[in-house]
Design an enzyme around this catalytic site. Structure first.
Site, PDB file in Angstrom:
ATOM      1  N   ARG A  15       4.793  16.649   7.539  1.00 34.80           N
ATOM      2  CA  ARG A  15       5.787  16.692   9.002  1.00 34.80           C
ATOM      3  C   ARG A  15       7.239  16.893   8.029  1.00 34.80           C
ATOM      4  O   ARG A  15       7.590  17.024   6.911  1.00 34.80           O
ATOM      5  CB  ARG A  15       5.699  15.135   9.465  1.00 34.80           C
ATOM      6  CG  ARG A  15       4.470  14.925  10.278  1.00 34.80           C
ATOM      7  CD  ARG A  15       4.604  13.794  10.999  1.00 34.80           C
ATOM      8  NE  ARG A  15       4.432  12.697   9.677  1.00 34.80           N
ATOM      9  CZ  ARG A  15       4.520  11.381  10.206  1.00 34.80           C
ATOM     10  NH1 ARG A  15       4.457  10.968  11.479  1.00 34.80           N
ATOM     11  NH2 ARG A  15       4.031  10.603   9.291  1.00 34.80           N
ATOM     12  N   LYS A  74       9.510  10.225   7.015  1.00 33.37           N
ATOM     13  CA  LYS A  74       9.029   8.810   6.324  1.00 33.37           C
ATOM     14  C   LYS A  74       9.939   8.362   5.367  1.00 33.37           C
ATOM     15  O   LYS A  74      11.094   8.956   5.231  1.00 33.37           O
ATOM     16  CB  LYS A  74       7.930   8.866   5.557  1.00 33.37           C
ATOM     17  CG  LYS A  74       6.429   9.394   6.290  1.00 33.37           C
ATOM     18  CD  LYS A  74       6.300   8.329   7.171  1.00 33.37           C
ATOM     19  CE  LYS A  74       5.695   6.932   6.579  1.00 33.37           C
ATOM     20  NZ  LYS A  74       5.439   6.139   7.573  1.00 33.37           N
ATOM     21  N   TYR A  93      11.906   7.017   9.865  1.00 35.08           N
ATOM     22  CA  TYR A  93      11.022   5.677   9.894  1.00 35.08           C
ATOM     23  C   TYR A  93      11.036   4.880   8.652  1.00 35.08           C
ATOM     24  O   TYR A  93      11.421   5.582   7.566  1.00 35.08           O
ATOM     25  CB  TYR A  93       9.364   6.074  10.063  1.00 35.08           C
ATOM     26  CG  TYR A  93       8.734   6.442  11.367  1.00 35.08           C
ATOM     27  CD1 TYR A  93       9.032   5.705  12.422  1.00 35.08           C
ATOM     28  CD2 TYR A  93       8.636   7.891  11.640  1.00 35.08           C
ATOM     29  CE1 TYR A  93       8.726   6.062  13.640  1.00 35.08           C
ATOM     30  CE2 TYR A  93       8.082   8.364  12.817  1.00 35.08           C
ATOM     31  CZ  TYR A  93       8.105   7.548  13.818  1.00 35.08           C
ATOM     32  OH  TYR A  93       7.888   8.070  14.956  1.00 35.08           O
ATOM     33  N   HIS A  95      10.238   1.127   8.090  1.00 30.42           N
ATOM     34  CA  HIS A  95       8.986  -0.234   8.180  1.00 30.42           C
ATOM     35  C   HIS A  95       9.292  -0.936   7.143  1.00 30.42           C
ATOM     36  O   HIS A  95       8.841  -1.330   5.930  1.00 30.42           O
ATOM     37  CB  HIS A  95       7.722   0.314   8.054  1.00 30.42           C
ATOM     38  CG  HIS A  95       7.367   1.182   9.061  1.00 30.42           C
ATOM     39  ND1 HIS A  95       6.930   0.867  10.176  1.00 30.42           N
ATOM     40  CD2 HIS A  95       7.204   2.713   9.182  1.00 30.42           C
ATOM     41  CE1 HIS A  95       6.499   1.641  11.203  1.00 30.42           C
ATOM     42  NE2 HIS A  95       6.584   3.060  10.420  1.00 30.42           N
ATOM     43  N   GLU A 117      11.382   3.388  14.244  1.00 30.92           N
ATOM     44  CA  GLU A 117      10.614   2.271  15.046  1.00 30.92           C
ATOM     45  C   GLU A 117      11.101   1.215  15.661  1.00 30.92           C
ATOM     46  O   GLU A 117      10.578   0.441  16.357  1.00 30.92           O
ATOM     47  CB  GLU A 117       9.580   2.012  14.005  1.00 30.92           C
ATOM     48  CG  GLU A 117      10.062   0.957  12.862  1.00 30.92           C
ATOM     49  CD  GLU A 117      10.659   1.685  11.697  1.00 30.92           C
ATOM     50  OE1 GLU A 117      11.066   1.005  10.667  1.00 30.92           O
ATOM     51  OE2 GLU A 117      10.816   2.847  11.613  1.00 30.92           O
ATOM     52  N   ASP A 269       1.196   0.441   7.734  1.00 33.49           N
ATOM     53  CA  ASP A 269       2.691   0.393   7.335  1.00 33.49           C
ATOM     54  C   ASP A 269       3.292  -0.549   7.435  1.00 33.49           C
ATOM     55  O   ASP A 269       4.703  -0.596   7.018  1.00 33.49           O
ATOM     56  CB  ASP A 269       3.160   1.574   7.935  1.00 33.49           C
ATOM     57  CG  ASP A 269       3.165   1.639   9.695  1.00 33.49           C
ATOM     58  OD1 ASP A 269       2.553   0.689  10.027  1.00 33.49           O
ATOM     59  OD2 ASP A 269       3.119   2.673  10.186  1.00 33.49           O
TER      60      ASP A 269
END
Length: 366
Positions: A15, A74, A93, A95, A117, A269
């Site tokens: 991506r 990511k 993102y 996490h 997120e 994740d």
């Protein structure tokens, strides 16, 4: 504003943070986008597409990172930590609850880190998580069906069954977006499906979607212990906002599953909700423990980047445009975006992440 789009470095993460269409929207508003060479190739976007949209192509990651706003997909990996710097905004993102090292690197760097997120609307919806959750849920069944094949190490079960042979049994822990989409695909394939959730209202809603095609069960330790051993495919689909996922399935319960059964933990994740699950990669997606095939790839939507990149950009672009226009001021003007703030000025800002790392929070948060 100058905006950087580095090439993703996570294993087989194809991506890209901004599509050419998104770059065009930013360029038309006077912003300059610097895209690392080849960043979009995995999603089907050539450098020429970005040039036509008004971007500048830079030859290495440092040039893409050295911008006021960096847009990724990511979380930064350790090799990217040196690019983090004071006064920079990072939108991706993160996490953090499952990654203390990254949390510390962000705190040390002074980067303002906004996590997709945890961007949260007043009605508690998570708009930037939803499209990837839809994709991950659907892929969970696709991957699970594949690894149930004998040649992939599974027990040789066809989820749909055939006339005269019962279909496979799919157990889904969590009835949120991931669980709902997993059930949608599993039902479509003809599997027998059970969803477990602690939210009775959500179970009632799922009944309106699936009727009698899905068995809807209240989630408890005893219920999990009763249904998991019979599962051909177990899907972990639990989400606790910005925190580590709770362990719902113990090692002892996994050991009761039949050899060749498959576990796909979409919550990996955030640490995973099944005790025996650990992160894997698209290059090496599975391992066998207690005779059960475990799939723990934390960036599942990276397997379908043409779809995932566009779905992600559809929801992130309005926020990127506001960050580009207003800079840090966007956090004051947009309450949903403010919820996404995880780290700012060497301080841990998100309350849920503070709960995960209490030793960091008291010293760094006023």
């Amino acid at each position: 504003m100058e905006i950087g789009v580095p090439k993703e470095t996570k294993d087989q993460e194809y991506r890209v943070g901004l599509s050419p269409n998104s770059v065009r929207s930013l360029s038309d508003r006077g912003h300059t986008v610097f895209v690392e060479r080849g960043a979009g190739e995995g999603s089907g976007f050539a450098d020429a597409d970005y040039l036509q949209a008004g971007a500048q192509i830079v030859l290495d990651a440092k040039d893409a990172w050295d911008r006021a706003l960096v847009v990724k997909v990511k979380e930064p990996l350790p090799g990217e930590y040196p690019y983090l710097r004071e006064g920079q905004m990072l939108f991706t993102y993160l996490h953090l609850a499952a990654n203390r090292a990254l949390t510390q690197a962000l705190l040390d760097s002074g980067t303002t880190a906004i996590a997709y997120e945890t961007v949260e609307l007043p009605d508690k919806r998570l708009p930037l998580l939803a499209p990837m959750s839809i994709i991950a849920g659907r892929l969970a069944i696709q991957f699970g069906a594949r690894f149930l094949e004998r040649q992939q190490g599974g027990r040789g079960v066809l989820l749909s069954g055939v006339p005269g042979v019962k279909p496979g049994q799919v157990v889904i822990l969590g009835g949120g977006v991931v669980g709902t989409e997993a059930a949608r695909i599993a039902v479509g394939m003809g599997a027998q499906v059970q969803i477990l959730d602690v939210n009775v209202d959500r179970l009632a809603y799922l009944e309106t979607l699936f009727g009698s095609r899905v068995e809807l069960l209240y989630s408890s330790a005893s219920q999990i212990e009763a249904v998991v051993p019979a599962a051909d495919l177990l899907i972990g689909a639990v989400l606790v906002l910005a925190q580590k996922a709770p362990i719902l399935v113990s090692r002892q319960v996994v050991q009761q599953m039949r050899p060749g059964s498959v576990i796909v933990d979409v919550a990996v994740d955030q640490g995973g909700c099944i005790e025996t699950v650990r992160p894997t990669s698209h290059s090496h997606p599975t391992y066998v423990e207690a005779g059960v095939v475990h799939f723990g790839v934390p960036n599942m939507p990276g397997a379908v980047p043409w779809t995932s990149t566009q779905a992600l950009n559809n929801v992130t672009l309005p926020y990127v445009l506001q960050l580009a226009k207003d800079g840090f001021g966007a956090l004051d003007r947009n309450a949903a975006l403010a919820h996404g703030l995880n780290v700012h000025q060497h301080q841990l800002k998100h309350p849920a992440v503070q709960d995960v790392f209490p030793d960091l929070a008291p010293k760094l948060v006023s």
